[in-house]
Design an enzyme around this catalytic site. Structure first.
Site, PDB file in Angstrom:
ATOM      1  N   GLU A   1      -8.942  -1.778  14.105  1.00  0.00           N
ATOM      2  CA  GLU A   1      -9.538  -2.568  13.022  1.00  0.00           C
ATOM      3  C   GLU A   1      -8.559  -3.653  12.585  1.00  0.00           C
ATOM      4  O   GLU A   1      -7.407  -3.368  12.271  1.00  0.00           O
ATOM      5  CB  GLU A   1      -9.837  -1.647  11.837  1.00  0.00           C
ATOM      6  CG  GLU A   1     -10.443  -2.375  10.652  1.00  0.00           C
ATOM      7  CD  GLU A   1     -10.008  -1.786   9.322  1.00  0.00           C
ATOM      8  OE1 GLU A   1     -10.223  -0.585   9.096  1.00  0.00           O
ATOM      9  OE2 GLU A   1      -9.457  -2.554   8.503  1.00  0.00           O
TER      10      GLU A   1
ATOM     11  N   ARG B   1       0.847  -1.200   0.000  1.00  0.00           N
ATOM     12  CA  ARG B   1       0.000   0.000   0.000  1.00  0.00           C
ATOM     13  C   ARG B   1       0.881   1.247   0.000  1.00  0.00           C
ATOM     14  O   ARG B   1       1.686   1.428   0.923  1.00  0.00           O
ATOM     15  CB  ARG B   1      -0.893   0.042   1.250  1.00  0.00           C
ATOM     16  CG  ARG B   1      -1.732  -1.210   1.483  1.00  0.00           C
ATOM     17  CD  ARG B   1      -3.112  -1.101   0.881  1.00  0.00           C
ATOM     18  NE  ARG B   1      -3.770  -2.392   0.890  1.00  0.00           N
ATOM     19  CZ  ARG B   1      -4.849  -2.688   1.634  1.00  0.00           C
ATOM     20  NH1 ARG B   1      -5.369  -1.768   2.427  1.00  0.00           N
ATOM     21  NH2 ARG B   1      -5.400  -3.890   1.568  1.00  0.00           N
TER      22      ARG B   1
ATOM     23  N   ARG C   1      -0.815  -6.606  12.446  1.00  0.00           N
ATOM     24  CA  ARG C   1      -1.680  -5.938  13.423  1.00  0.00           C
ATOM     25  C   ARG C   1      -2.209  -6.926  14.442  1.00  0.00           C
ATOM     26  O   ARG C   1      -2.310  -6.631  15.633  1.00  0.00           O
ATOM     27  CB  ARG C   1      -2.891  -5.312  12.717  1.00  0.00           C
ATOM     28  CG  ARG C   1      -2.624  -3.934  12.252  1.00  0.00           C
ATOM     29  CD  ARG C   1      -3.929  -3.242  11.887  1.00  0.00           C
ATOM     30  NE  ARG C   1      -3.631  -2.184  10.941  1.00  0.00           N
ATOM     31  CZ  ARG C   1      -4.532  -1.468  10.325  1.00  0.00           C
ATOM     32  NH1 ARG C   1      -5.818  -1.704  10.524  1.00  0.00           N
ATOM     33  NH2 ARG C   1      -4.168  -0.521   9.492  1.00  0.00           N
TER      34      ARG C   1
ATOM     35  N   SER D   1     -11.508  -6.206   7.203  1.00  0.00           N
ATOM     36  CA  SER D   1     -12.691  -5.832   6.432  1.00  0.00           C
ATOM     37  C   SER D   1     -13.210  -7.101   5.788  1.00  0.00           C
ATOM     38  O   SER D   1     -12.418  -7.942   5.348  1.00  0.00           O
ATOM     39  CB  SER D   1     -12.348  -4.854   5.307  1.00  0.00           C
ATOM     40  OG  SER D   1     -11.912  -3.650   5.845  1.00  0.00           O
TER      41      SER D   1
ATOM     42  N   GLU E   1       0.661   4.108   1.029  1.00  0.00           N
ATOM     43  CA  GLU E   1       0.064   5.097   1.944  1.00  0.00           C
ATOM     44  C   GLU E   1       1.191   5.791   2.679  1.00  0.00           C
ATOM     45  O   GLU E   1       1.956   5.140   3.382  1.00  0.00           O
ATOM     46  CB  GLU E   1      -0.824   4.395   2.982  1.00  0.00           C
ATOM     47  CG  GLU E   1      -2.119   3.873   2.407  1.00  0.00           C
ATOM     48  CD  GLU E   1      -2.790   2.866   3.331  1.00  0.00           C
ATOM     49  OE1 GLU E   1      -2.126   2.305   4.232  1.00  0.00           O
ATOM     50  OE2 GLU E   1      -3.991   2.642   3.120  1.00  0.00           O
TER      51      GLU E   1
ATOM     52  N   ARG F   1       0.097   1.614  13.241  1.00  0.00           N
ATOM     53  CA  ARG F   1      -0.596   0.433  12.710  1.00  0.00           C
ATOM     54  C   ARG F   1      -0.553   0.290  11.187  1.00  0.00           C
ATOM     55  O   ARG F   1      -1.202  -0.573  10.621  1.00  0.00           O
ATOM     56  CB  ARG F   1      -2.038   0.462  13.174  1.00  0.00           C
ATOM     57  CG  ARG F   1      -2.714   1.764  12.739  1.00  0.00           C
ATOM     58  CD  ARG F   1      -4.155   1.768  12.998  1.00  0.00           C
ATOM     59  NE  ARG F   1      -4.446   2.089  14.383  1.00  0.00           N
ATOM     60  CZ  ARG F   1      -5.681   2.265  14.839  1.00  0.00           C
ATOM     61  NH1 ARG F   1      -6.701   2.087  14.041  1.00  0.00           N
ATOM     62  NH2 ARG F   1      -5.895   2.587  16.089  1.00  0.00           N
ATOM     63  N   HIS F   2       0.164   1.187  10.529  1.00  0.00           N
ATOM     64  CA  HIS F   2       0.256   1.115   9.066  1.00  0.00           C
ATOM     65  C   HIS F   2       1.665   0.791   8.611  1.00  0.00           C
ATOM     66  O   HIS F   2       2.635   1.324   9.133  1.00  0.00           O
ATOM     67  CB  HIS F   2      -0.170   2.440   8.429  1.00  0.00           C
ATOM     68  CG  HIS F   2      -1.644   2.666   8.481  1.00  0.00           C
ATOM     69  ND1 HIS F   2      -2.239   3.375   9.483  1.00  0.00           N
ATOM     70  CD2 HIS F   2      -2.631   2.248   7.659  1.00  0.00           C
ATOM     71  CE1 HIS F   2      -3.554   3.390   9.286  1.00  0.00           C
ATOM     72  NE2 HIS F   2      -3.823   2.709   8.176  1.00  0.00           N
TER      73      HIS F   2
HETATM   74  P1  AMO Z   1      -8.553  -3.682   4.018  1.00  0.00           P
HETATM   75  O1  AMO Z   1      -7.946  -2.682   3.134  1.00  0.00           O
HETATM   76  O2  AMO Z   1      -9.480  -3.158   5.089  1.00  0.00           O
HETATM   77  O3  AMO Z   1      -9.412  -4.729   3.211  1.00  0.00           O
HETATM   78  O4  AMO Z   1      -7.400  -4.528   4.708  1.00  0.00           O
HETATM   79  C1  AMO Z   1      -7.699  -5.653   5.508  1.00  0.00           C
HETATM   80  C2  AMO Z   1      -6.860  -5.659   6.757  1.00  0.00           C
HETATM   81  O5  AMO Z   1      -5.474  -5.599   6.428  1.00  0.00           O
HETATM   82  C3  AMO Z   1      -4.780  -4.852   7.410  1.00  0.00           C
HETATM   83  N1  AMO Z   1      -4.190  -3.653   6.804  1.00  0.00           N
HETATM   84  C4  AMO Z   1      -2.980  -3.156   7.117  1.00  0.00           C
HETATM   85  N2  AMO Z   1      -2.038  -3.573   7.977  1.00  0.00           N
HETATM   86  C5  AMO Z   1      -0.894  -2.868   8.052  1.00  0.00           C
HETATM   87  N3  AMO Z   1      -0.631  -1.784   7.303  1.00  0.00           N
HETATM   88  C6  AMO Z   1      -1.539  -1.318   6.408  1.00  0.00           C
HETATM   89  N4  AMO Z   1      -1.256  -0.255   5.660  1.00  0.00           N
HETATM   90  C7  AMO Z   1      -2.786  -2.015   6.292  1.00  0.00           C
HETATM   91  N5  AMO Z   1      -3.867  -1.857   5.522  1.00  0.00           N
HETATM   92  C8  AMO Z   1      -4.712  -2.856   5.847  1.00  0.00           C
HETATM   93  C9  AMO Z   1      -5.785  -4.484   8.464  1.00  0.00           C
HETATM   94  C10 AMO Z   1      -7.055  -4.483   7.687  1.00  0.00           C
HETATM   95  O6  AMO Z   1      -8.182  -4.646   8.507  1.00  0.00           O
HETATM   96  N6  AMO Z   1      -9.741  -6.643   0.133  1.00  0.00           N
HETATM   97  C11 AMO Z   1     -10.158  -6.208   1.456  1.00  0.00           C
HETATM   98  C12 AMO Z   1     -10.411  -7.374   2.382  1.00  0.00           C
HETATM   99  C13 AMO Z   1     -11.632  -8.196   2.028  1.00  0.00           C
HETATM  100  O7  AMO Z   1     -12.722  -7.603   1.887  1.00  0.00           O
HETATM  101  O8  AMO Z   1     -11.501  -9.438   1.937  1.00  0.00           O
HETATM  102  C14 AMO Z   1      -9.034  -5.354   2.047  1.00  0.00           C
HETATM  103  O9  AMO Z   1      -7.925  -5.334   1.603  1.00  0.00           O
HETATM  104  O10 AMO Z   1      -5.770  -5.493   9.465  1.00  0.00           O
END
Ligand code: AMO
Length: 439
Positions: free
Chosen positions: A363, A214, A413, A366, A216, A222-223
């Site tokens: 969180e 990602r 996480r 998702s 971001e 947490r990211h």
């Molecule tokens: P989403 O983007 O909410 O959903 O990501 C799912 C889970 O992945 C983890 N997560 C992260 N952990 C660390 N750093 C990050 N930048 C980060 N971004 C996300 C979190 C988050 O809840 N395709 C959908 C999932 C689905 O619907 O099956 C998705 O990617 O724990």
């Protein structure tokens, strides 16, 4: 001669064995030398009597030995109640230094007072030597093993999807571009489209544990720009509730097993008591959560922010889950459809059939029932302006695709929350963030 790991030494009292590890400590006294040697499973004392002529070579070797060198020891493992460490000791006949460490470490990983996290991450291979970090990764490994085990027990198939992709996936934003010969490629932000492809191919139940990327530019606890996602997708569901139920069952199964295997060690080293969650997990609508947060904790936010949980609201959801349901988890449903991914199914009245799962105020997931009806998914993609980008994906739904749903959990996480660690930087083997690409 048998090569034995520390946690098995007790089974071999009186036997001649071979033991290898790092030199954890050296005490060189007038009549005796003690070295503590550790492997990934524990530590053992090695005792050398200086007065014994046949020990002379070993005594000289230890006089010159540096901490953190690695050694191979041959000797007899003896029970000895006087030895505090495990009530046993190795009486060696031969010691070989298999690798010599420099005298000064980049930092003292056994005492982190005043050591900043960046120094630890710069020398992560040293940082990881601490008992705490080794335990953390053993626990993470067990957690993932048991989540996998639950899925294997339920006839899921583990898949491996590509991480190079030709078009920006899911949302069009937040993806890394890479040079791919004479064209552009992207790093997958999630295996979402491919796990759904397997459903369209008739696989019924699939999962994958793999990296997600990602772009971001956020510096939070947490990211990460690369993290490990535990992705699940399965067919023939009637509702997103089927997805929530499977996830809750899987988490309960894995936490129960982790607790049985590591519970005591975790509470000793991390001070955390693993609470095995009760089924079913509590579920609340997003709007009801904001109502209760205001009533109970006077937490007020602007209406415009109520389309998702704010970081503070997530934190308070933990308190709410505890006080209202005596639970650590909370499923949050009824997010505004226009704020969520286009592949989540919408009800006939437009409400979203997806959810987030919050654990201990963060969180972790998702999930959703997916839109599997071709006309509808095309319409959803068009509404988000993505129809061209995701053309290949829309094809999956043209030739028969069962109703299905799934979810993803971020493993880094999950580990952070399980062990009550303050940052994802410490639970990733090698953290990747906007300003960290090394080591
Ligand atoms: P989403 O983007 O909410 O959903 O990501 C799912 C889970 O992945 C983890 N997560 C992260 N952990 C660390 N750093 C990050 N930048 C980060 N971004 C996300 C979190 C988050 O809840 N395709 C959908 C999932 C689905 O619907 O099956 C998705 O990617 O724990």
């Amino acid at each position: 001669m048998k090569k034995i790991y520390a946690n098995d030494l007790k089974k071999h009292f009186g036997e001649e064995i071979e033991f290898s590890g790092f030199v954890d400590n050296i005490r060189n006294l007038q009549w005796v030398q003690f070295i503590i040697v550790r492997d990934s499973t524990g530590k053992v004392q090695v005792t050398i009597e200086k007065s014994d002529e046949k020990n002379k070579k070993m005594v000289d070797l230890i006089n010159d030995l540096t901490l953190e060198s690695t050694v191979k020891i041959k000797g007899i493992i003896m029970e000895n109640p006087k030895v505090k460490m495990g009530n046993m000791e190795i009486i060696p006949t031969e010691i070989e230094v298999t690798s010599r460490s420099e005298n000064e470490l980049p930092f003292n990983y056994k005492n982190l007072d005043g050591v900043n996290l960046d120094t630890r991450l710069d020398f992560r291979f040293i940082d990881l030597r601490s008992d705490k970090n080794i335990l953390m990764f053993q626990v993470q490994s067990a957690l993932v093993k048991y989540m996998r085990e639950y899925l294997y027990n339920n006839s899921f198939v583990e898949i491996h999807t590509p991480k190079f992709i030709g078009t920006a996936s899911e949302s069009g934003a937040e993806v890394f571009e890479v040079k791919y010969f004479d064209r552009k490629a992207y790093l997958a932000q999630s295996p979402q489209f491919y796990k759904q492809m397997c459903i369209a191919s008739g696989f019924s139940k699939v999962f994958e544990v793999a990296p997600c990327f990602r772009a971001e530019n956020s510096n939070t606890s947490r990211h990460a720009t690369e993290f490990t996602s535990f992705d699940v997708e399965f067919s023939y569901i009637d509702s997103y509730e089927d997805v929530m139920n499977l996830e809750a069952e899987m988490l309960k199964y894995a936490l129960e097993k982790v607790k049985a295997e590591y519970g005591d060690k975790i509470s000793e080293v991390f001070g955390v008591n693993i609470e095995v969650p009760v089924l079913p997990f509590p579920v609340m609508k997003l709007s009801d959560i904001y109502k209760e947060l205001e009533e109970r904790y006077s937490y007020v936010v602007d209406e415009s922010e109520k389309t998702d949980l704010t970081t503070e609201a997530e934190r308070l959801v933990y308190r709410l889950a505890k006080e209202k349901f005596n639970h650590e988890f909370m499923f949050v449903i009824d997010y505004p459809a226009d704020k969520r991914a286009f592949y989540h199914m919408r009800d006939s009245d437009g409400s979203l059939l997806g959810y987030d799962l919050i654990w201990k105020g963060v969180e972790i997931t998702s999930g959703a029932q997916r839109e599997h009806r071709y006309e509808k998914i095309v319409e959803n993609a068009k509404n988000k302006g993505l129809a061209e980008d995701v053309k290949f994906y829309l094809e999956f739904f043209k030739y028969g695709c069962p109703p299905h749903g799934g979810f993803a959990i971020g493993i880094d996480r999950l580990t952070m929350l399980l062990l009550d660690i303050s940052s994802i930087k410490e639970t990733q083997l090698l953290f990747r963030g906007p300003t960290r690409l090394e080591p």
